[in-house]
Design a protein around this motif. Structure first.
Motif, mmCIF file in Angstrom:
data_model
loop_
_atom_site.group_PDB
_atom_site.id
_atom_site.type_symbol
_atom_site.label_atom_id
_atom_site.label_comp_id
_atom_site.label_asym_id
_atom_site.label_seq_id
_atom_site.Cartn_x
_atom_site.Cartn_y
_atom_site.Cartn_z
ATOM 1 N N GLY A 24 -16.958 57.733 83.956
ATOM 2 C CA GLY A 24 -16.310 57.401 85.214
ATOM 3 C C GLY A 24 -15.708 58.617 85.891
ATOM 4 N N LEU A 25 -15.074 59.479 85.104
ATOM 5 C CA LEU A 25 -14.513 60.701 85.668
ATOM 6 C C LEU A 25 -15.616 61.627 86.170
ATOM 7 N N ALA A 26 -16.716 61.719 85.426
ATOM 8 C CA ALA A 26 -17.817 62.586 85.851
ATOM 9 C C ALA A 26 -18.422 62.106 87.165
ATOM 10 N N VAL A 27 -18.447 60.791 87.370
ATOM 11 C CA VAL A 27 -19.043 60.227 88.588
ATOM 12 C C VAL A 27 -18.084 60.312 89.769
ATOM 13 N N PHE A 28 -16.825 59.930 89.561
ATOM 14 C CA PHE A 28 -15.908 59.769 90.682
ATOM 15 C C PHE A 28 -14.969 60.958 90.901
ATOM 16 N N THR A 175 -6.466 49.205 86.982
ATOM 17 C CA THR A 175 -5.881 48.357 85.940
ATOM 18 C C THR A 175 -6.396 48.708 84.548
ATOM 19 N N GLY A 176 -7.189 49.763 84.430
ATOM 20 C CA GLY A 176 -7.702 50.212 83.141
ATOM 21 C C GLY A 176 -7.589 51.718 83.030
ATOM 22 N N GLN A 177 -7.783 52.223 81.812
ATOM 23 C CA GLN A 177 -7.529 53.638 81.584
ATOM 24 C C GLN A 177 -8.426 54.539 82.418
ATOM 25 N N THR A 178 -9.701 54.159 82.596
ATOM 26 C CA THR A 178 -10.598 55.005 83.383
ATOM 27 C C THR A 178 -10.150 55.054 84.829
ATOM 28 N N GLY A 179 -9.865 53.892 85.403
ATOM 29 C CA GLY A 179 -9.412 53.840 86.785
ATOM 30 C C GLY A 179 -8.122 54.599 86.993
ATOM 31 N N ILE A 180 -7.213 54.515 86.024
ATOM 32 C CA ILE A 180 -5.933 55.229 86.141
ATOM 33 C C ILE A 180 -6.165 56.735 86.143
#
Length: 330
Positions: A24-28, A175-180
């Motif tokens: 998720g971090l690599a994409v966003f 609401t989740g660790q990746t999104g945070i």
């Protein structure tokens, strides 16, 4: 805020879904990532340069992000060893695992000696209140799913960005660790005591006078392990609009062999029914599919078929964007 740039950790992981935080971090936030760290037995990649801890630090990485999920969310010995190596190179360490970095004496001592910090992303605020269900001003959209890890975060981020691109105020609510980690704030809803789940969502989506709060969903009302989290999030969100997310081709609910996935129509219907407790006028506005396992032509055909069957726009937010879904918010 967790200091960036990041070095993304894959370690020994070979579960494609298990590296979703790093992915998720690599994409966003690709501009904030200097590379990926993985061992020789890890066959997965994020498409970033593979670097050692020392090379990552030399490239400017300030934080090693332990962006993996393992069974039970525990700090395995191999993972701790790698985190110690990052600390020795002068990096902070961030983790979204259930077991906290601060509870491992080896990491605490090493971080103190090196003058770096440990970030436990799954720490909820300490002063949460119970939800009230009282009407509050503003527009809110919630993504829901047939199962866990079906693309709710990707869909939520895509919708928020599409709204912003149209000049409509919109805030992604993690609401989740990746999104945070992507957004820099939010609440790890699966770490909140059950009585405070709806209140936590009310807190991060306060009344607003214009635009949208676009809220990242978690779990599924049909998943025996996580339905309670999904329900509390649904009630606290008071959503005006719901987008249903699904990954075609799954043989069973994640982590539960033999437990079949529900149908799209029944999943949407149940979410709308239960959402009406706090948002009587809620409506479904679209379907988002994760078609990464399909050829593009098959993916388009499936989206068209689902749209016809459900009567709502259907898209893959990564492949085809979410313009048709956002059109429904007018």
């Amino acid at each position: 805020m967790i200091p960036s740039p990041f070095l993304l950790y894959l370690g020994h992981c070979n579960d494609a879904i298990g590296i979703k935080t790093s992915r998720g971090l690599a994409v966003f936030r690709p501009d904030a990532c200097v590379g990926e760290f993985r061992h020789d037995d890890c066959v997965l990649t994020l498409g970033l340069d593979r670097v050692t801890m020392a090379e990552g630090a030399a490239r400017g990485a300030r934080t090693l992000v332990l962006g993996i999920a393992n069974a039970g969310g525990v700090l395995e010995d191999a993972l701790v060893d790698d985190a110690l190596a990052a600390i020795a190179c002068g990096m902070h360490v961030a983790s979204g695992l259930h077991q906290r970095l601060r509870d491992d004496p080896r990491l605490v001592a090493a971080a103190r000696q090196a003058g770096v910090m440990l970030f436990d992303v799954r720490d909820p605020p300490a002063d949460l209140k119970v939800g009230t269900g009282r009407h509050r001003a503003g527009k809110r959209l919630l993504t829901v799913g047939t199962d866990c890890s079906v693309g709710k975060m990707y869909a939520t981020l895509a919708i928020a960005r599409e709204l912003q691109a149209r000049g409509i105020p919109a805030d992604f609510r993690a609401t989740g660790q990746t999104g945070i980690l992507i957004a820099g704030d939010g609440v790890p809803i699966d770490a909140v005591v059950a009585d405070f789940i709806s209140g936590a969502i009310e807190r991060i989506t306060p009344p607003r006078t214009e635009g949208w709060d676009v809220i990242e969903g978690q779990g599924s009302l049909f998943h025996p392990s996580f339905a309670g989290v999904s329900l509390g999030l649904l009630h606290g969100s008071q959503p005006d609009a719901i987008v249903l997310c699904h990954e075609p081709g799954r043989a069973h609910m994640r982590g539960l062999p033999g437990q079949p996935l529900p149908g799209l129509a029944e999943t949407l219907a149940l979410n709308l029914q239960l959402a009406r407790l706090t948002s009587p006028q809620v409506r479904g506005v679209g379907i988002c599919l994760n078609t990464s396992a399909l050829a593009e032509s098959a993916a388009r055909a499936l989206c068209d078929r689902v749209a016809g069957e459900i009567g709502l726009p259907c898209t893959d937010p990564v492949r085809f964007g979410v313009a048709t879904v956002v059109d429904m918010l007018r």
